[in-house]
Design an enzyme around this catalytic site. Structure first.
Site, short mmCIF file in Angstrom:
data_model
loop_
_atom_site.label_atom_id
_atom_site.label_comp_id
_atom_site.label_asym_id
_atom_site.label_seq_id
_atom_site.Cartn_x
_atom_site.Cartn_y
_atom_site.Cartn_z
N ASP A 92 34.83 40.26 33.80
CA ASP A 92 35.14 40.67 35.22
C ASP A 92 36.49 41.82 34.89
OD1 ASP A 92 35.50 40.78 37.79
OD2 ASP A 92 35.13 38.73 38.16
N ASP A 120 30.05 41.53 45.26
CA ASP A 120 30.26 39.98 45.54
C ASP A 120 29.53 39.69 47.05
OD1 ASP A 120 31.59 39.31 43.83
OD2 ASP A 120 33.72 39.43 44.38
C1 GLA Z 1 35.06 38.40 41.27
C2 GLA Z 1 33.69 38.23 41.00
C3 GLA Z 1 33.20 37.15 41.34
C4 GLA Z 1 33.64 35.96 40.67
C5 GLA Z 1 35.01 35.83 40.82
C6 GLA Z 1 35.71 34.49 40.13
O1 GLA Z 1 35.61 38.14 42.48
O2 GLA Z 1 33.33 39.49 41.57
O3 GLA Z 1 31.72 37.19 41.31
O4 GLA Z 1 33.45 35.95 39.36
O5 GLA Z 1 35.89 36.98 40.65
O6 GLA Z 1 37.04 34.75 40.30
#
Ligand code: GLA
Length: 719
Positions: A455, A519
């Protein structure tokens, strides 16, 4: 008239014709659909670009568009190179005049070496045409041959003409949970331009653009351009004096970011261009083939069937409890999940997004015996184990930051700007790179972890390295770290996530295997997000999850079928607590997961077409590479005034072969029209139709209530 030997590169889909030019870089004569006649390379029937009759008032030197137009001697449009040499009292060598030293070309490659002896600069331009996909990869490299430093402000990775009539542009905008939004605009007299200065690929300015005529799903000419780079970028389209336009694409450079010492070189990231005479779908087919053949590198050299994920984020967030996670894993295995991905919340003191990034060891409170008990449990259930990390970041509240506050990217005398309560590590610092390599290596080396969700949750600000702007360094260092890890742990697959789809590009995809598209798991919003994504990326790298009934990011409620039908063509995952499903929902989910597994060989590797019928219906079809099957999904976003839906033509199958056409899912709604007549027979028994009938007449489409989907499968009938 003397024949000019033109430079001519060609594939089945595209031709480039350029005219050698001793007074500068080769001159653009043509870029477009395969041009048969130019193959002779002796096209002297019309005057060379340099022999254009000059209208009154223009300079006697009115340069035509070349591969590398430069400023200072009569080119008044956007130059493809901008830079200067700092000298006392003002800059020098800002005006450029290159000569061609050497041109080397064959049907698929072009290399041009240029120099400007007055400015002390050398340039190399490389264009490579991949014969199968028809995608053109291009880059340019500048060398400082002068004695003093040369400051580079801009170097286009590609500079190409758009033919008159290519007046429409499809660009992309977005934000968190709404990536890859398509916008159509008509090109006018002003320059169309997008800059990304966020330091990562970004949610709001995907580094791709499509210019064309009608920009139809299957008709009209279209040229697509993409920069394979996870940092900053600029894309511009500017009108020229002859009715054409020039398109330039390259890395946006911050002031002073690239200063070349004597003998140093700067090479642009690669740009990728494709041309289609069959509209947007033709274009994405070229890009998909290219990504499959030339960008992705799979462990063991080939893509394994894309396993069904369960990602723990929306199920438990940071509330990790070993027994709870074990029960989640057991429940996931029961619905056919193949890879269990432990998301954020597992490492040292990580209870929320306010602390702990950088401390990459298991939280002893949540995992007193480390991750092994959970990993063992997951693997015994027959699933692979994946782990979330965000290596490029550090929380101010972390052991790492307390020990090494100087490891962040920062600018002396300027405040540190946090985003999601976190700071960026300066990856170009070798100590930082080694720390991360060791920390991740310990995890990967000690446990059977087959997958990383990597990430990156903030934009870059105060992105400095010893005072200098360091966006580029950071991107290169990230690629280097990824490569080190890939070499040391070659069987590990990696997912690119940046608060969803904030880092989706061919640069990162050369090191990774999946993109977390967004997301947002709301199926209705996802239709548009995924459509934009699929213009440049094939479905098998598109992370697509079935979320909970009530979307966590929009609050909208959708039934399992709509959520699943939208996620199905991508790399499927579940982003929910599957233990909360009632018996009926669980059975439905199991059926969808099975359907995914049955169809993934077709959807992941096939020929994609997508389109819209008005604003209310969207559709997608994927024909198997060997034309033995096709997957079709039709999505209704909203009601419209039509009483019926016209039959859907299914293309890409073999006209003379016969196919069993079956409705794999059809929605129901109280008081909604019930299928009758042929449609009822179709729904109950399926139909057998030839590929030609499917392509020309199409298949009947059942009634679709708002926010629902029909899924149809065509499989070849073997006699
Ligand atoms: C980001 C990612 C999510 C998740 C969160 C965790 O927002 O896009 O899928 O992994 O971080 O903190």
């Amino acid at each position: 008239m003397q024949a000019t030997r033109l430079i001519h590169l060609s594939s089945n889909a595209i031709s480039l014709v350029l005219e050698p030019n001793t007074a500068g870089a080769p001159v653009w004569r043509y870029l477009g659909a395969r041009a048969e006649d130019a193959a002779s390379s002796l096209a002297d029937a019309w005057p060379a670009a340099g022999a254009r009759p000059l209208p009154p008032t223009v300079l006697e030197n009115d340069p035509p568009l070349t591969l590398m137009p430069t400023h200072g001697l009569g080119w008044f449009n956007q130059p493809a190179l901008a830079g200067s040499r700092t000298a006392e009292g003002g800059d020098l060598d800002w005006a450029h005049d290159f000569r061609t030293d050497h041109v080397e070309w064959d049907t698929h490659t072009l290399r041009v070496a240029l120099s400007d002896s007055v400015a002390g600069l050398g340039l190399t331009i490389s264009y490579t045409l991949e014969p199968d996909s028809g995608v053109l990869s291009t880059w340019a490299e500048l060398e400082n041959r002068g004695d003093t430093p040369f400051r580079l402000d801009w170097l286009a990775a590609a500079c190409v003409p758009l033919a008159p009539g290519m007046d429409s542009v499809l660009g992309f905008s977005g934000k968190w949970t709404l990536e890859f939004q398509e916008h159509r605009e008509t090109l006018g007299v002003a320059t169309w331009r997008r800059d990304n200065r966020r330091g990562r690929t970004s949610h709001d300015s995907f580094p791709g653009v499509i210019a064309g005529s009608t920009l139809g799903d299957d008709d009209g000419v279209a040229l697509g351009a993409h920069l394979g780079w996870s940092g900053n970028h600029t894309i511009l389209i500017e009108p020229l004096a002859d009715g054409r336009r020039q398109l330039q694409i390259g890395e946006w450079l911050a002031p002073g970011e690239v200063v070349l010492a004597k003998g140093e070189r700067y090479r642009t990231p690669s740009a990728y261009l494709a041309f289609s005479a069959r509209g947007l779908n033709g274009l994405s087919q070229h890009f998909h083939q290219f990504v499959r053949q030339h960008v992705l590198t799979w462990p063991d050299g080939r893509m394994a069937p894309r396993p069904v994920h369960l990602n723990t984020w929306e199920a438990v967030y940071c509330r990790h409890d070993l027994d709870d996670l074990k029960s989640l894993a057991s429940s996931a295995a029961g619905v056919g999940v193949e890879r269990f991905v432990l998301d954020d919340g597992w490492f040292h003191r990580r209870d929320s997004d306010r602390a702990a990034l950088g401390d990459w060891w298991p939280d002893a409170r949540k995992y007193p015996r480390g991750l092994a008990p959970l990993i063992d449990h997951v693997r015994k259930l027959g699933m692979q184990f994946g782990l979330w990390v965000e290596p490029e970041m550090v929380s101010p509240d972390s052991d790492l930051y307390r020990a090494h506050p100087d490891w962040t990217m920062h600018l002396e005398g300027r405040p540190l700007v946090t985003g999601r309560n976190q700071l960026m590590l300066d990856l170009a610092n070798r100590d930082v790179e080694d720390y991360l390599f060791d920390a991740l290596g310990t995890l990967l080396g000690e446990q059977p972890i087959g997958y990383l969700k990597w990430d990156m949750n903030r934009d870059l600000a105060t992105a400095g390295h010893h005072g200098r702007a360091a966006y580029r360094r950071q991107t290169e260092a990230c690629y280097r770290l990824l490569e080190r890890l890939r070499t040391a742990y070659p069987s590990v697959e990696i997912e690119s996530c940046a608060s969803g789809g904030g880092r989706a590009d061919y640069g990162v995809l050369a090191h990774m295997h999946r993109v977390w598209t967004s997301d947002c798991n709301d199926a209705l919003t996802r239709i548009g997000i995924q459509r934009g994504f699929l213009r440049f990326f094939p479905p098998e790298v598109m992370g697509a999850h079935i979320g909970p009934a009530v979307s966590h990011t929009t609050g909208r409620n959708h039934d399992m079928a709509f959520r699943a039908a939208v996620a199905l063509p991508g790399h499927l995952g579940l982003e929910m607590d599957v233990r909360l499903l009632d018996t009926e929902e669980r059975a439905a989910l199991l059926r969808w997961v099975d359907l995914y597994k049955t169809w993934r060989d077709v959807t992941h590797g096939g020929t994609l077409r997508q389109g819209e019928i008005g604003a209310s219906l969207a559709w997608l079809q994927i024909a198997a590479a060997d034309r033995s099957a096709a997957f079709v999904a039709i999505y209704r976003r909203q009601e419209d005034s039509h009483r019926y839906i016209a039959p859907m033509q299914v293309k890409g199958l073999e006209p003379t072969r016969r196919y069993r056409v079956q409705i794999l899912h059809m929605p129901t709604a109280p008081h909604y029209a019930k299928p009758s007549g042929l449609l009822a027979t179709f729904a109950a028994q399926g139909l057998v139709l030839s590929g030609a009938t499917l392509a020309d007449l199409g298949v009947p489409v059942p009634p679709l209530p708002p926010e629902s989907a029909v899924v149809i499968g065509c499989t070849e009938v073997m006699d």
